[in-house]
Design a protein around this motif. Structure first.
Motif, PDB file in Angstrom:
ATOM      1  N   ARG A 199      15.140  20.474  25.800  1.00 55.31           N
ATOM      2  CA  ARG A 199      13.902  20.757  26.536  1.00 55.31           C
ATOM      3  C   ARG A 199      12.871  19.671  26.287  1.00 55.31           C
ATOM      4  O   ARG A 199      12.229  19.173  27.201  1.00 55.31           O
ATOM      5  CB  ARG A 199      13.310  22.077  26.063  1.00 55.31           C
ATOM      6  N   LEU A 200      12.710  19.338  24.992  1.00 61.49           N
ATOM      7  CA  LEU A 200      11.694  18.345  24.643  1.00 61.49           C
ATOM      8  C   LEU A 200      12.039  16.995  25.253  1.00 61.49           C
ATOM      9  O   LEU A 200      11.174  16.294  25.779  1.00 61.49           O
ATOM     10  CB  LEU A 200      11.583  18.212  23.120  1.00 61.49           C
ATOM     11  N   PHE A 206      23.580  27.489   9.381  1.00 60.63           N
ATOM     12  CA  PHE A 206      23.456  26.129   9.882  1.00 60.63           C
ATOM     13  C   PHE A 206      23.864  26.036  11.347  1.00 60.63           C
ATOM     14  O   PHE A 206      23.161  25.457  12.170  1.00 60.63           O
ATOM     15  CB  PHE A 206      24.330  25.201   9.033  1.00 60.63           C
ATOM     16  N   ASN A 207      25.001  26.650  11.685  1.00 63.29           N
ATOM     17  CA  ASN A 207      25.461  26.569  13.077  1.00 63.29           C
ATOM     18  C   ASN A 207      24.514  27.297  14.029  1.00 63.29           C
ATOM     19  O   ASN A 207      24.251  26.836  15.137  1.00 63.29           O
ATOM     20  CB  ASN A 207      26.868  27.139  13.207  1.00 63.29           C
ATOM     21  N   GLY A 208      24.015  28.430  13.569  1.00 62.28           N
ATOM     22  CA  GLY A 208      23.079  29.176  14.401  1.00 62.28           C
ATOM     23  C   GLY A 208      21.811  28.381  14.674  1.00 62.28           C
ATOM     24  O   GLY A 208      21.349  28.265  15.815  1.00 62.28           O
ATOM     25  N   VAL A 230      20.174  26.667  18.352  1.00 62.56           N
ATOM     26  CA  VAL A 230      18.812  26.836  18.865  1.00 62.56           C
ATOM     27  C   VAL A 230      18.096  25.487  18.924  1.00 62.56           C
ATOM     28  O   VAL A 230      17.422  25.156  19.900  1.00 62.56           O
ATOM     29  CB  VAL A 230      18.031  27.838  17.985  1.00 62.56           C
ATOM     30  N   LEU A 231      18.271  24.698  17.856  1.00 64.78           N
ATOM     31  CA  LEU A 231      17.622  23.391  17.840  1.00 64.78           C
ATOM     32  C   LEU A 231      18.111  22.507  18.985  1.00 64.78           C
ATOM     33  O   LEU A 231      17.336  21.783  19.596  1.00 64.78           O
ATOM     34  CB  LEU A 231      17.890  22.682  16.503  1.00 64.78           C
ATOM     35  N   LEU A 272      24.688  21.229  21.584  1.00 59.62           N
ATOM     36  CA  LEU A 272      24.202  20.047  20.877  1.00 59.62           C
ATOM     37  C   LEU A 272      24.785  18.793  21.546  1.00 59.62           C
ATOM     38  O   LEU A 272      24.105  17.782  21.706  1.00 59.62           O
ATOM     39  CB  LEU A 272      24.604  20.127  19.404  1.00 59.62           C
ATOM     40  N   GLY A 273      26.031  18.890  21.965  1.00 56.74           N
ATOM     41  CA  GLY A 273      26.691  17.748  22.610  1.00 56.74           C
ATOM     42  C   GLY A 273      26.034  17.343  23.915  1.00 56.74           C
ATOM     43  O   GLY A 273      26.093  16.190  24.324  1.00 56.74           O
TER      44      GLY A 273
END
Ligand SMILES: Nc1ncnc2c1ncn2[C@@H]1O[C@H](COP(=O)(O)OP(=O)(O)OP(=O)(O)O)[C@@H](O)[C@H]1O
Ligand SMILES: [Mg+2]
Lengths: 506, 352
Positions: free
Chosen positions: B343-344, B330-332, B336-337, B288-289
């Motif tokens: 990518r997006l 939530f962490n999982g 993935v998000l 995420l970072g």
């Protein structure tokens, strides 16, 4: 309403603030080979990438195929009968030749039906034969030379064309940049055949002899706009170049200075690699020595072997009395030996890093790994290197991948020629560079030689070799079969000898 | 790796896409109307979006839960609870930057903790424990590095194996039981307070600063990226590719092993089964970072922001009465998000 094969109108594309294409119209009729020309960064590849749905065009563009309107951005180009060889070829690096031949046609099987490997192999062998490529089907793409890759991409496109009887729009973005004259003649012949069978062909190249030989129609882009269009038979190189550059080009090649006769400093004995076998030659400071040959004959291996990029199997290469072979790339760079690799995406630069990060990489060696970077100095020196080599746009903070193909090549040259090397090893140094910039680049190479640099250049561009080299060695089956110099050094002679035809050209 | 090669010539794996500094002026071309302004704000949104979300989510939870969430006690608890995760997250940016996974960090940390706890409670000197933990870190890092770089084993597989083996080793060292009563001397190392926060938190923050400097301001930070992104061009530019790649594993393992000492000291006891609790969160934070600050590259500040963002959400939801399993879900999902988002973002920039 129309029978035109491909019709594009009002095509525009912006990248941030940069207008890569601006209101471009392009019509390619069936049976036509249409050359799309233009300076580096004029928008050719961007147009191709829009045709395959890689980029979405700006709103307002329209595209028709065989009279039918196609929704943009395009999805599934093959279903519309669009076959493309991209500038970077689009081969999967860590898969084999055979696997790459199959991917675009689903390996001749439906999604979950088993692939018949025996049939795949037979098809593969036959395809390779038809493009004159003699390589193992199990080889990884990673191990192929740029010319072999380009030829493979061609074979794959050919398969796609064979498997669909309908008419195609066949787009080739600089397929010949890495090829020698004979090999590119085969590409040109293939294009002609495909067009004659009723397809529309778009051909991009910076080699104008090929273009004038094959093109029925020519469209010239400049700064993303159509600068000129004319029929192939009205075109001569001068006219094309004027339209491309928007100015006159006085000379195609710089004047080469004749080096003062001095003792050789680079002495190569018994050099043996994967292809070349026991090659001997010597080069004096200030000399530009060329190596030419057909694909796979080994000429392109020589710069890599001397630079230690491919380990040599035997022999010696003494520079100034010091052995170069068997040393690390690092030690070789420290001897002021620079290799401009032919495969720029793999060996030349990292396309996901910024231009200045790539250019500073060699400079960084002079400081400690944990000492602070001097970022403003880095920007400054990158900016001046980019200006010297004519990289457009002059943006040190752009990713290398954002530059056009030719401009990426200029970045590679800038990286390796920046701190005046004493030995310059070049593999296809002007690949993808337009006629105007080519003169400047060759001029810099000749200048370096005039200052005493030893220059070795492997290239399939025989005309270029004939015009800038002092001597050219012909490599056949891994051995130096001839050396041409003085009045014998002509592109026709290089071609003859490369093909093993020993008569002198008249 | 390239997937659909014909239609997608620029497809690259995780969005490795730098964005530094301000845009220098465009030369040569006319700007599209509004293009530059939009582009700059897009870039700003990309770099600082995560930070903005962090601040906003903190504000929203504070408004909704003024008595439980917005208290000094809770804020400190959130920060303290993530101290160990932060250490592991920073450690794992090293191999990730060079293009490799290291799944053995959590297992290694627990073995480090087990050694510390077992030795010090049986009366051995802390220094002996420290020495052994350092040796353990070096050894595991070298083995990982050797298998992956020299032998060529996929890093995911090699470190998964290593992780499992280390997990077993932790049980062996502790005789399948919880080691309690870690001596005060060891606990002090993790718990000594400074300006209201325990040492373990400060160590994490100092690491963030050091790694920020290394990644953004030194050649080494770049070498790591080049070695992962383009090993061939790195090698031809004279980088010692193998050494740098192995070095990344060794440094990562050293930090993970030493974190074990802090883990043992922080809790004052060691349960050999805790490794699995520490594996996913560091990766979620790091991935995420990578969507913040130096977008597309694993980086230190982004990791810190992402970690605290995840904590705020999880803590907020728990305080609302959510079940503890929410934390894992939530962490999982965040992991993935994060990858999807990267990518997006890359595609938006015309890179895919
Ligand atoms: N992804 C991108 N992001 C930003 N700018 C881009 C991107 N792709 C291309 N450009 C810019 O668009 C312009 C046109 O590039 P394009 O690749 O179409 O040129 P080209 O005509 O194919 O040149 P060449 O002959 O060098 O291959 C260039 O200025 C290039 O820098
Ligand atoms: Mg191009």
């Amino acid at each position: 309403m129309t029978t035109d094969g491909l019709q594009i109108t009002g095509l525009g594309k912006s990248f941030g603030g940069l207008r890569a294409l601006d209101n471009v119209d392009l019509t390619v009729k069936p049976g036509e080979v249409h050359a799309l020309l233009g300076q580096n960064g004029s928008g050719k590849s961007t147009l191709v990438k829009i045709m395959t749905g890689v980029y979405a065009p700006d709103p307002g563009a329209e595209m028709r195929l065989w009279g039918r309107k196609i929704n943009l951005p395009l999805t599934a180009p093959h279903h519309h009968g669009i076959a493309v060889i991209h500038q970077d070829l689009g081969l999967v690096e860590d898969m084999t030749v055979l696997e790459n031949l199959g991917v675009t046609s689903g390996y001749g099987a439906r999604a979950i039906a088993p692939i018949s490997f025996r049939r795949e192999r037979a098809t593969g062998r036959q395809l390779l034969k038809s493009v004159g490529l003699d390589i193992d089907l199990n080889k990884l793409i990673y191990e192929l030379s740029p010319a072999e890759r380009a030829t493979l991409a061609l074979a794959r496109a050919q398969r796609l064309l064979q498997e669909h009887s309908e008419h195609f729009v066949f787009v080739l973005d600089e397929p010949t940049a890495y090829l020698s004259a004979e090999d590119s003649r085969r590409v040109v012949a293939l294009m002609r055949d495909v067009a004659d069978a009723g397809s529309a062909v778009i051909f991009i190249s910076h080699r104008l002899q090929e273009v004038t030989a094959v093109a029925d129609q020519i469209t010239v882009l400049r700064d993303g706009k159509v600068a000129d269009r004319f029929a192939g038979d009205e075109a001569d190189q001068q006219r094309i170049i004027d339209a491309m550059l928007g100015r006159k080009l006085n000379a195609y090649y710089p004047n080469r200075t004749v080096p003062a006769p001095t003792a050789s400093v680079l002495k190569v004995r018994g050099l043996t690699g994967r292809r070349v076998l026991s090659v001997d030659f010597e080069v004096a400071p200030g000399e530009i020595v060329g190596f030419a040959g057909l694909v796979g004959m080994g000429h392109e291996e020589i710069p890599y072997l001397i630079a230690g990029a491919t380990p040599a199997c035997g022999g010696s290469a003494m520079f100034d009395g010091i052995e170069l072979l068997g040393q690390s790339a690092r030690a070789i760079i420290d001897r002021s030996v620079s290799l401009v690799p032919g495969n720029r995406q793999r060996d030349g630069v990292w396309t996901d890093a910024l231009a200045r990060e790539n250019l500073a990489l060699l400079e960084n060696r002079h400081q400690l790994a944990l000492a602070p970077l001097r970022l403003s100095q880095e920007r400054g020196s990158t900016l001046s290197a980019m200006q010297r080599f004519g990289v457009r746009p002059t943006e040190p903070d752009h990713r290398v991948g954002q530059f056009s193909g030719g401009n990426q090549q200029k970045i590679v040259l800038a990286k390796w020629m920046a701190d005046s090397p004493r030995v310059l090893l070049l593999d296809e140094p002007t690949q993808g560079i337009d006629a105007g910039a080519k003169f400047d680049v060759l001029n810099m190479i000749c200048d370096a030689a005039a200052k005493g640099t030893v220059v070795l250049v492997a290239s399939g561009d025989y005309e270029q070799l004939a015009n800038i080299c002092h001597r050219v060695f012909i490599v056949r089956y891994g051995q130096l079969s001839a050396v041409l110099e003085g009045e014998h050094l002509t592109s026709a002679n290089i071609a003859r000898h490369a093909q093993g035809d020993l008569r002198e050209a008249g | 790796m390239k997937s659909d090669s014909v239609g997608d010539p620029d497809a690259s794996s995780i969005g490795q896409q730098p964005s530094l500094a301000a845009d220098p002026p465009d030369l040569g071309r006319s700007a599209a109307p509004g293009g530059r302004g939009r582009r700059r704000s897009l870039k700003f949104a990309e770099q600082y979006g995560l930070l903005v979300i962090l601040v906003l989510s903190f504000a929203v939870f504070s408004l909704l839960l003024p008595d439980t969430f917005a208290t000094t006690g809770n804020i400190k608890a959130m920060i303290n609870s993530q101290a160990i995760i932060l250490l592991l997250a920073i450690a794992v940016t090293l191999p990730l930057r060079s293009g490799e996974f290291d799944l053995s960090i959590a297992g290694l940390m627990v073995v480090g903790a087990a050694i510390t706890a077992q030795l010090t409670t049986s009366g051995y000197s802390f220094w002996i424990a420290l020495l052994l933990v350092i040796l353990l870190g070096l050894l595991v890092g070298l083995i990982n590095g050797f298998l992956i770089v020299k032998v060529g084993i996929n890093s995911f597989i090699a470190t998964l194996g290593m992780s499992t083996a280390l997990g077993g080793l932790a049980y062996a060292i502790t005789n399948n039981s919880i080691v309690a009563n870690v001596p005060e001397e060891v606990r002090a190392i993790a718990r000594a307070e400074f300006l209201g926060f325990p040492a373990i938190v400060w160590i994490g923050w100092i690491l963030v600063v050091i790694f920020w400097y290394v990644y953004e301001r030194t050649p080494l930070g770049r070498y790591l990226l080049f070695v992962g992104g383009s090993p061939n061009s790195a090698k031809l530019a004279g980088l010692r590719v193998d050494r740098i790649r192995i070095g990344a594993f060794v440094a990562c393992s050293l930090i993970a092993a030493l974190s074990g000492i802090l883990l043992a000291g922080n809790i004052g006891q060691l349960d050999p089964s805790v490794a699995s609790q520490f594996l996913l969160q560091p990766f979620a934070a790091v991935f995420l970072g990578a969507t913040a600050i130096t977008v597309g590259r694993f980086n230190a500040l982004g990791t810190l922001i992402a970690l605290y963002l995840l904590t705020i959400f999880v803590t907020g939801l728990l305080l609302f009465g959510a079940q503890p399993w929410v934390s894992d879900v939530f962490n999982g999902v965040a992991l993935v998000l994060a990858v999807t988002f990267a990518r997006l973002a890359a595609r938006l920039n015309g890179r895919a």
